[in-house]
Design an enzyme around this catalytic site. Sequence first.
Site, PDB file in Angstrom:
ATOM      1  N   GLU A 163       0.897  -1.167   0.033  1.00 44.18           N
ATOM      2  CA  GLU A 163       0.068  -0.048   0.047  1.00 44.18           C
ATOM      3  C   GLU A 163       0.897   1.296  -0.009  1.00 44.18           C
ATOM      4  OE1 GLU A 163      -2.826  -0.340   3.111  1.00 44.18           O
ATOM      5  OE2 GLU A 163      -4.374  -1.356   1.907  1.00 44.18           O
ATOM      6  N   GLU A 320      -6.575  -7.313  -0.807  1.00 46.19           N
ATOM      7  CA  GLU A 320      -7.025  -7.452   0.588  1.00 46.19           C
ATOM      8  C   GLU A 320      -8.325  -6.985   0.632  1.00 46.19           C
ATOM      9  OE1 GLU A 320      -4.859  -4.981   3.256  1.00 46.19           O
ATOM     10  OE2 GLU A 320      -2.974  -5.479   2.477  1.00 46.19           O
TER      11      GLU A 320
END
Length: 681
Positions: A163, A320
């Site tokens: 991320e 995710e």
Amino acid sequence: MMTSLSSHRWLRPAAGDRTPRLSYGADYNPEQWPREVWKEDVRLMQEAGVTIVSLAIFSWARLEPAEGRWDFAWLDEVMDLLHDSGIDVDLATATASPPPWLVERHPEILPVTRTGETVWPGGRQHWRPTSPVFRAHALRLVETMATRYRDHPALAAWHVSNELGCHNVYDYSDDAAHAFRDWLRARYGTVDALNDAWATTFWSQIYSDWQQILPPRLAATHPNPTQQLDFKRFSSDALKDYLRAERDVLRRVTPDIPVTTNFMVMGGTGGMNYPDWADEVDFVSNDHYVTPGPQGLDELSFSANLTSGIAGGHPWFLMEHSTSAVNWQPVNQAKRPGELTRDSLLHVAHGADAVAFFQWRQSAGGAEKYHSAMVPHAGPDSDIFRTVSALGQTLTGLAPVAGSVRRTARAAILFDWESWWTSELDSHPTSRLRYHQEALDWYSAFLELGVRADVITARSDLTRYDVVVAPVLHVVPKALADRLTAYCTGGGHLVTTYFSGIVDENDHVWLGGYPGALRDLLGIRIEEMAPLADGESVMLGDGSTATLWTDRITVVDPDVTVLTDYVTGDQAGRPAVTRRTLPGGGSATYVSTRLGRHLGPLLSRLLEAADVRSELPPDARGRVELAVRVNDAGVYWFLVNRTDQSVVLPGTGGRVLVGRGDDAGTVTLAPRGVAVVHRDR
Ligand code: GLA
């Protein structure tokens, strides 16, 4: 260069029949557990149908306990164990969170906030995207990882960092200042050109040397808006550059292994201009967590839909999401029955070919111990584990969908990062404007009408759509104005709203009356914007109530029709929504106010005029979301129940792959349930 996912080896079983499948898995953090647990982990993964895990995301301190001292034995063992169990690995480069020894030796890698505070270690991602010292250490780790595992049979993909920008997108350090100046030099060439772009004659800001230029650190009052905008552009580019640096090492050492990094298309900071990042990876991955509230499911769909747009229609990897509660919202609610499966399949409906969770086994310690996982604290004897195992089977049954693409809708919503960033800057007519919320409200209106709409970006081909809604398209450079005009003269129907067309790429106002760059196309002129006060609303002639914004519109072009006007407030009697018809049959509509959750009737009128209709039976509209994927073998209708009641859908006319259906083609959706129907092309 993005390639079709179906060509990636991780979509195919490791052995035996090599036909494509949907992948299934999680972030796997074995370093949090004693070795005895690893064997149970892989056994349970097999039971759940897991095909791939992301490994070593936060393992730097474990892999390199001191500078240049490596400990790979445990990771070797886990890689072997996974491979022996038929599970592939999306191997992280492990650079997401620097180890304490690195920070102790090089505190100059720590980010600095706008107000000059150091971001200390203790959490994660405490590194400056522009730090040469951090980069050197991180790339050394990447090279070591790549060299060690280049021939490992479990290695199916590389997962760069994690991320990128989640916690460190905006860094105001001296490293950032240097890199910002370099970036500005490349963009403008001369200080004079920068002065023009930044309108520095205002407030005595004229620069005479690059060295004088800083990131927009805490200032006495509103910092220069173009400086702020450029800093946003630069910050996204700095992270993109870092992504490229890791990727280039990986491509050199393992040219055949695809590289990805997990985007947060709708999460996090909004700081990364992902449409602009997509070309840097071999396939797009995204993370998504449900936002609690009445539009939570719509927002999930919007995010998945936009991810598909960013991936250019190629299948993508949901890297995710959560099986149930997260740990970082003010109140972290558990998912209700049906939601885990529905949420996963809604991503698949919008083009995900892989479904993965954060994380495999719920942590016993650390900041995420209350975050749900595939194996919860209660262990495998739990509803969550039984549900994830059932989902594994469902995904196996959906193998024919792998590699299919979404069928293009007839309508689209244009979501533009530049307009997002710029429309929400300070010192504007209102500080209450929320770009993403406005776009989401239009999307919700489409869902309520049961009409499919793609979420696209400014790079997308507009001509594929009959209707394009571009809410708050604030930044309109000349080239975009020309494209929109060509779209409408070519027969397309454009819908735009308040605060659109106002500025160019330098955040300079297009003069002569609003909506600036779109004034001629829309055939109207606005002398003054008139935002509404907090709590203030106005009535429109069509009976709807509007908030946030109004405009004092004068109709200029004879081909403009007023679709509805203001009946209360300062603009009473003036147009609220206008529509110009163009000779080629196209149109340009302007909505001068915020209708929020009351957009349905207006959107319905606009779609009718363009002859765009729902593909769902009337009863199901609003209650069911339809998404369509297609390949040579047929068409896959994903029917997602948006309600807490069962919904019966007659006449779907296909073979039911997921869900309950009968021979007559009637499908019954459980509350929050999903059906997938395979129909002929
Ligand atoms: C992010 C991170 C994960 C984890 C989850 C929790 O998506 O990438 O490591 O922290 O949030 O929701």
